[in-house]
Design a protein around this motif. Structure first.
Motif, mmCIF file in Angstrom:
data_model
loop_
_atom_site.group_PDB
_atom_site.id
_atom_site.type_symbol
_atom_site.label_atom_id
_atom_site.label_comp_id
_atom_site.label_asym_id
_atom_site.label_seq_id
_atom_site.Cartn_x
_atom_site.Cartn_y
_atom_site.Cartn_z
ATOM 1 N N PHE A 51 100.030 43.977 27.957
ATOM 2 C CA PHE A 51 99.077 43.097 27.437
ATOM 3 C C PHE A 51 99.984 41.541 27.635
ATOM 4 O O PHE A 51 101.186 41.441 26.826
ATOM 5 C CB PHE A 51 98.921 43.075 25.743
ATOM 6 C CG PHE A 51 97.849 44.200 25.727
ATOM 7 C CD1 PHE A 51 96.562 43.982 25.448
ATOM 8 C CD2 PHE A 51 98.285 45.616 25.268
ATOM 9 C CE1 PHE A 51 95.653 44.821 25.240
ATOM 10 C CE2 PHE A 51 97.195 46.430 25.060
ATOM 11 C CZ PHE A 51 96.021 46.195 25.162
ATOM 12 N N SER A 52 99.520 40.822 28.352
ATOM 13 C CA SER A 52 100.338 39.504 28.755
ATOM 14 C C SER A 52 99.278 38.369 27.980
ATOM 15 O O SER A 52 98.402 37.816 28.596
ATOM 16 C CB SER A 52 100.468 39.238 30.336
ATOM 17 O OG SER A 52 101.066 38.028 30.329
ATOM 18 N N THR A 53 99.977 37.831 26.653
ATOM 19 C CA THR A 53 99.083 36.590 26.020
ATOM 20 C C THR A 53 99.571 35.190 26.477
ATOM 21 O O THR A 53 99.153 34.165 26.265
ATOM 22 C CB THR A 53 99.347 36.924 24.682
ATOM 23 O OG1 THR A 53 101.016 36.603 24.498
ATOM 24 C CG2 THR A 53 99.075 38.182 24.239
ATOM 25 N N GLU A 64 90.834 43.250 19.541
ATOM 26 C CA GLU A 64 90.680 43.324 20.862
ATOM 27 C C GLU A 64 91.926 44.358 21.607
ATOM 28 O O GLU A 64 91.600 45.239 22.621
ATOM 29 C CB GLU A 64 90.741 42.033 21.651
ATOM 30 C CG GLU A 64 89.579 41.206 21.047
ATOM 31 C CD GLU A 64 89.677 39.793 21.752
ATOM 32 O OE1 GLU A 64 89.864 39.707 23.177
ATOM 33 O OE2 GLU A 64 90.003 38.739 21.244
ATOM 34 N N TYR A 116 96.284 43.052 30.758
ATOM 35 C CA TYR A 116 95.092 42.556 30.083
ATOM 36 C C TYR A 116 95.669 41.074 29.838
ATOM 37 O O TYR A 116 96.717 41.035 28.838
ATOM 38 C CB TYR A 116 94.898 43.188 28.908
ATOM 39 C CG TYR A 116 93.520 42.474 28.081
ATOM 40 C CD1 TYR A 116 92.311 42.859 28.346
ATOM 41 C CD2 TYR A 116 93.992 42.022 26.863
ATOM 42 C CE1 TYR A 116 91.303 42.297 27.508
ATOM 43 C CE2 TYR A 116 92.707 41.465 26.209
ATOM 44 C CZ TYR A 116 91.402 41.552 26.461
ATOM 45 O OH TYR A 116 90.378 41.231 25.741
ATOM 46 N N ASP A 117 95.177 39.881 30.253
ATOM 47 C CA ASP A 117 95.810 38.752 30.039
ATOM 48 C C ASP A 117 94.963 37.712 29.491
ATOM 49 O O ASP A 117 95.356 36.331 29.616
ATOM 50 C CB ASP A 117 96.074 38.207 31.565
ATOM 51 C CG ASP A 117 94.852 37.741 32.345
ATOM 52 O OD1 ASP A 117 93.768 38.102 32.009
ATOM 53 O OD2 ASP A 117 95.013 37.072 33.485
ATOM 54 N N LYS A 118 94.363 37.951 28.364
ATOM 55 C CA LYS A 118 93.597 37.171 27.539
ATOM 56 C C LYS A 118 94.840 36.521 26.571
ATOM 57 O O LYS A 118 95.769 37.067 26.191
ATOM 58 C CB LYS A 118 92.501 37.686 26.795
ATOM 59 C CG LYS A 118 91.836 36.712 25.964
ATOM 60 C CD LYS A 118 90.733 37.348 24.971
ATOM 61 C CE LYS A 118 89.763 36.488 24.247
ATOM 62 N NZ LYS A 118 88.663 37.072 23.541
ATOM 63 N N SER A 119 94.465 35.153 26.647
ATOM 64 C CA SER A 119 95.436 34.357 25.985
ATOM 65 C C SER A 119 94.874 34.466 24.212
ATOM 66 O O SER A 119 94.096 34.332 24.001
ATOM 67 C CB SER A 119 95.474 32.705 26.278
ATOM 68 O OG SER A 119 96.256 32.222 25.241
ATOM 69 N N VAL A 141 90.960 47.798 23.806
ATOM 70 C CA VAL A 141 91.297 47.648 25.153
ATOM 71 C C VAL A 141 92.429 49.087 25.234
ATOM 72 O O VAL A 141 92.035 49.707 26.179
ATOM 73 C CB VAL A 141 91.950 46.671 25.660
ATOM 74 C CG1 VAL A 141 92.570 46.638 26.914
ATOM 75 C CG2 VAL A 141 91.011 45.427 25.889
ATOM 76 N N PRO A 186 94.657 37.402 22.151
ATOM 77 C CA PRO A 186 93.609 38.066 21.656
ATOM 78 C C PRO A 186 93.676 38.388 20.129
ATOM 79 O O PRO A 186 94.712 38.352 19.550
ATOM 80 C CB PRO A 186 94.093 39.262 22.790
ATOM 81 C CG PRO A 186 95.229 39.327 22.749
ATOM 82 C CD PRO A 186 95.796 37.779 22.810
ATOM 83 N N SER A 206 99.146 34.592 33.075
ATOM 84 C CA SER A 206 98.069 35.344 33.632
ATOM 85 C C SER A 206 98.477 36.401 34.557
ATOM 86 O O SER A 206 99.786 36.675 34.592
ATOM 87 C CB SER A 206 97.543 34.070 34.693
ATOM 88 O OG SER A 206 98.222 33.948 35.719
ATOM 89 N N ARG A 207 97.626 37.142 34.810
ATOM 90 C CA ARG A 207 97.745 38.396 35.646
ATOM 91 C C ARG A 207 98.359 37.684 37.076
ATOM 92 O O ARG A 207 99.340 38.761 37.421
ATOM 93 C CB ARG A 207 96.589 39.098 35.934
ATOM 94 C CG ARG A 207 95.472 38.269 36.906
ATOM 95 C CD ARG A 207 94.214 38.951 37.046
ATOM 96 N NE ARG A 207 93.265 38.385 37.824
ATOM 97 C CZ ARG A 207 92.639 37.130 37.663
ATOM 98 N NH1 ARG A 207 92.776 36.376 36.388
ATOM 99 N NH2 ARG A 207 91.929 36.732 38.471
#
Length: 416
Positions: free
Chosen positions: A209-211, A271, A262-265, A275, A267, A214-215
Motif C-alpha cells: 500500500f503506497s499512500t 479500503e 495499491y497506490d491511492k493517496s 483490498v 485511503p 504512485s505505482r
C-alpha cells in the motif's frame, strides 16, 4: 434435504444425552441447527457444559422451558440414536448446511440493495471460511503443533517471511504470520526504501500500500533496488545500454514475485481492509507492506487524531490476525527528536504513539547518522534499532545503505 438434516441433528443430540459424544468437542453452536426445538436443546446443552454439569436427559429437560414435555422428546432422541460411528460426519454436515445457508443469506441481502457497506459483506463471507477454526486447545495439542513447526524449520521449511537482511532476521526470526511490525523514522532516513527492500525480498505475492508514491514511482524504485541502477538515472532517462539490460532483468525478477501495489493517496482504513481481504482471497498474498500509518484516513474525522491512529493500529493488528499474514507499517516520528543531542528515535517519539506501542508485536526504528552529520564515518550505515520484540530480544543491528540505488543490504556484503 430438510428431513435428513432433522434426523442427523436428532442423532447428535441423542448421542450427547446418552454420554457417547462430548458437545465441547463438536464446535457446534445453537445457530448451526435448522430446527427451532433443536436450537433450544443445544443452547441448554452448551449452557450446562459451560457450568460443568453433565447434559443428560434429566438436566437438559429441567433446563428447557416448561411449555413442552421435553423429557419425552429428549427420551425419544436418546432411544433412536444410530451410534457414534457417524457423529463426525454428521457434525460436518450440520456445519456445511449452515455455511451454505449463510452464504445464501448474504447474497440475498446484497441483491436486495442493502445499504450495508460492501466491505462488511466481504468480511462476512471471509469469516465463513474460518468458522471451522479451533480456538480451545489442550496443552498436548499445542505442544504437538509447536514441535511440528520446529521440525519444519529444522527441515528448512521457513514458516516466516524473510526481510532479506540476515542480521535483522536473526533478531526477529523473519516476519511472523499475524504480527504487526512498525518501522518508525524521521523523513530522509529511508523508510520507504527500507520497506521496498524487504517487500522485494518476499518472493511470494507481497501486497504494497503506497499512500505517498504512485505505482510508477514505486516500480522505478524497485528497478533501482533490484537492478542496481541509480534512481536519478532512471528518473532523468540517462540510461546506458548496460543499465537498460539491468532494468530488464529487474523487471523479470519483480514480475515473478506475483505482487500487488495499491497506490491511492490517503485511503480510508476500510479500503485497506477491503483490498487486503480481496488480494488475500484471490491471490494468496503472504505479507502486507504499508507506507505509511499516519496517512491512512479514519472513517470518523471528528475523533482526535491520536484516537484515529490508535483505532487504525488496532485494526491493522486485527487484519494481520484475520488474514494470518504479517503486516509491516511505516510510521512517522515526531520532529521533537531534532531538538535532542542524540536524535535516535524512541518508541514514544512515534506520532500519536500510545496504541501503536500496545498493538505492535515488533517496533523498530531507523537512524542514519550522516543525515545530521555530513562528515560521519558511518555514512553508509543505517542503524536498525529494535525497541519492542515480542518474539525475542531488543537491540541494535547495523545494515548497509547505498543511497544512489536505495539498497539496504547486509554488512557482510559490503564492498569497500
Amino acid at each position: 434435504t430438510k428431513g435428513f438434516l432433522t434426523m442427523i441433528e436428532r442423532n447428535i443430540i441423542g448421542l450427547v444425552l446418552i454420554g457417547q459424544l462430548d458437545p465441547s468437542t463438536t464446535g457446534l453452536e445453537e445457530k448451526h441447527f435448522t430446527n427451532f426445538a433443536h436450537k433450544q436443546i443445544w443452547e441448554s446443552i452448551t449452557d450446562l457444559t459451560m457450568r460443568k454439569m453433565t447434559p443428560d436427559l434429566i438436566t437438559v429437560a429441567e433446563a428447557l422451558p416448561k411449555s413442552d414435555d421435553w423429557f419425552t422428546i429428549l427420551g425419544r432422541m436418546a432411544k433412536e440414536t444410530i451410534g457414534s460411528f457417524s457423529a463426525k460426519d454428521h457434525v460436518k454436515k450440520i456445519k456445511e448446511n449452515w455455511r451454505v445457508k449463510a452464504i445464501q443469506d448474504i447474497g440475498a441481502e446484497m441483491q436486495n440493495g442493502s445499504d450495508t457497506n460492501v466491505n462488511t459483506f466481504i468480511k462476512s463471507l471471509m469469516a465463513l471460511d474460518s468458522t471451522e477454526k479451533k480456538y480451545l486447545h489442550s496443552f498436548e495439542e499445542a505442544s504437538a503443533a509447536a514441535v511440528d513447526e520446529i521440525e519444519k524449520v529444522m527441515d528448512g521449511d521457513s514458516l516466516t517471511v524473510p526481510t532479506g537482511l540476515f542480521d535483522v532476521d536473526k533478531v526477529m526470526g523473519g516476519l511472523h504470520n499475524s504480527d504487526l511490525i512498525i518501522v518508525a523514522a524521521r523523513p530522509a532516513m529511508g523508510k520507504t526504501a527500507f520497506m521496498l527492500n524487504i517487500a522485494e525480498a518476499n518472493k511470494n505475492a507481497p501486497l504494497i500500500f503506497s499512500t505517498e508514491m504512485s505505482r510508477v514511482q514505486a516500480a522505478q524504485r524497485l528497478f533501482s533496488i533490484v537492478g542496481n541502477v541509480p534512481n536519478h538515472k532512471i528518473r532523468t532517462g540517462d540510461i546506458s545500454d548496460e543499465d537498460f539490460a539491468r532494468i530488464g532483468s529487474a523487471i523479470e525478477s519483480i514480475n515473478n514475485h506475483g505482487g500487488w501495489i495499491y497506490d491511492k493517496s490517503g485511503p480510508f482504513m476500510s479500503e485497506i481492509e477491503s483490498v487486503a481481504r480481496q488480494v488475500k482471497h484471490d491471490h494468496g498474498c503472504t505479507a502486507i507492506y504499508l507506507d505509511y500509518l499516519q496517512r491512512i484516513k479514519h472513517e470518523n474525522p471528528k475523533l482526535p487524531k491520536h484516537e484515529q491512529v490508535g483505532d487504525i493500529a488496532m485494526r491493522l493488528k486485527e487484519l494481520a490476525r484475520e488474514l494470518n499474514i504479517p503486516v509491516v507499517a511505516l510510521a512517522q516520528v515526531s520532529r521533537k527528536v531534532e531538538e535532542r543531542t542524540d536524535k535516535r528515535p524512541e518508541m514514544g517519539d512515534i506520532k500519536d504513539s500510545g496504541t501503536i506501542e500496545q498493538e505492535a508485536d515488533i517496533i523498530l526504528t531507523l537512524y542514519r547518522d550522516n543525515v545530521y552529520n555530513k562528515d560521519s564515518p558511518d555514512g553508509n550505515i543505517c542503524e536498525v534499532n529494535f525497541k519492542k520484540n515480542r518474539h525475542g530480544g531488543t537491540g541494535l543491528v547495523n545494515v548497509q545503505w547505498t543511497a544512489p540505488t536505495m539498497v539496504f543490504d547486509n554488512l557482510t556484503n559490503m564492498v569497500y
